[in-house]
Motif scaffolding. Sequence first.
Motif, PDB file in Angstrom:
ATOM      1  N   HIS A   1       1.213  -1.420  -0.382  1.00  0.00           N
ATOM      2  CA  HIS A   1      -0.613   0.187  -0.175  1.00  0.00           C
ATOM      3  C   HIS A   1       0.952   0.838  -0.018  1.00  0.00           C
TER       4      HIS A   1
ATOM      5  N   GLU B   1       1.965   3.658   2.686  1.00  0.00           N
ATOM      6  CA  GLU B   1       2.370   3.270   4.176  1.00  0.00           C
ATOM      7  C   GLU B   1       3.834   2.821   3.983  1.00  0.00           C
TER       8      GLU B   1
ATOM      9  N   ARG C   1      -3.230   4.610  -1.451  1.00  0.00           N
ATOM     10  CA  ARG C   1      -3.095   2.327  -0.277  1.00  0.00           C
ATOM     11  C   ARG C   1      -3.228   1.892  -2.882  1.00  0.00           C
TER      12      ARG C   1
ATOM     13  N   HIS D   1       3.322  -3.058   6.710  1.00  0.00           N
ATOM     14  CA  HIS D   1       1.441  -2.191   6.675  1.00  0.00           C
ATOM     15  C   HIS D   1       1.767  -1.193   7.976  1.00  0.00           C
ATOM     16  N   GLY D   2       0.936   0.321   7.074  1.00  0.00           N
ATOM     17  CA  GLY D   2       0.556   1.284   7.957  1.00  0.00           C
ATOM     18  C   GLY D   2      -0.648   0.931   8.289  1.00  0.00           C
TER      19      GLY D   2
END
Length: 355
Positions: free
Chosen positions: A57, A60, A104, A143-144
């Motif tokens: 994404h 992120e 994203r 991820h974030g």
Amino acid sequence: MISKERYLSPEKWGLILNELPFQLQTSIIGQSVLNQPIAAHRIGNGPVKVLMWSQMHGNESTTTRALFDVIKHLYSSDGNSLLENLSLMVIPQLNPDGAAAYTRLNANGIDLNRDAIVLSQPESTALKGVFDAFTPDFCFNLHGQRSIFSAGKKGKPATLSFLSPAADTALTITPARTKAMQLIGSITGALQPDLPHQMGRYDDTFNPNCVGDSFTAHGVPTVLFEAGHHGLDYDRNFAKEMVVKALMAGLIGISSEKYLENSVEDYQAIPENEKDYVDLIIKNVTVETDSGIFKNQELAVIFQEVKKEKSVAFIPTCFAFAKKINVLAHKTVRADEVMNTNSIKYSPGKSIDIF
Ligand SMILES: [Zn+2]
């Protein structure tokens, strides 16, 4: 509010990598929709293989920044012994187009983490190609997460969250899942002094389109890492430090096999992520809506992230209001502290002017 840290384009990442005092072993594993190269770095020559990828994404970026510190550490005298046991394949920016655009999705508007079965996108086939050729023993899916999550019901934000993705709809704890759960248990155990009540666990509903679920179903223990929020750290520098510690704890656990001392129950004891937080509560607001004027309200505000030149701007937007609002906030202020007038015209998602 503006963050220069959160925007991490391939161009900027290339400049950061150039700061390394050594040359990484790099291969190009594919091209993005917009023909940007997707790079992977091979680190170490040990028998246990770990595949990790970040910025699937594109917006992120915190875990990608953490990878830089991890790579530097692995090549230091402290970290070097790990590379005798481990071979890492690191893909820092799987979605370079999304990283450049701060989205994203990839340039075709596809969520690459919902493309594991169809493999409709070049970024998805690049990752699957590496997975098939490298035959990892473990995968780290980096991820974030947004600032809206708390770690359970203790009233603290989820600064890190984890998941051992499911391998089937019955949520069977397969041998691969058991290992992933033990590893997550050892990581959260190591970080407990840094993040008490600030680590959460995601819901494990099976979705075979998600890459982590797919790789787990292929029998490879896969750990989802989510860099989250802490205080007013919208640059996510604190979260980045915590991701570095978590990644190192994971690699040390795998290398030493100490993670096998942890249990599935250690994982299950991690509280589930809850959507309990907003970014800001503004008190004493007069809220005008189509149905009337409401005085002395509490207004919940969520920041929308928008790319602005080479930075990310956080735009305050209306989320909800009530006489006494039942959400947690990273910051609470009075209207006169942040607004010229204490009155706003309200609709959900509408941006508001604050200073
Ligand atoms: Zn993500």
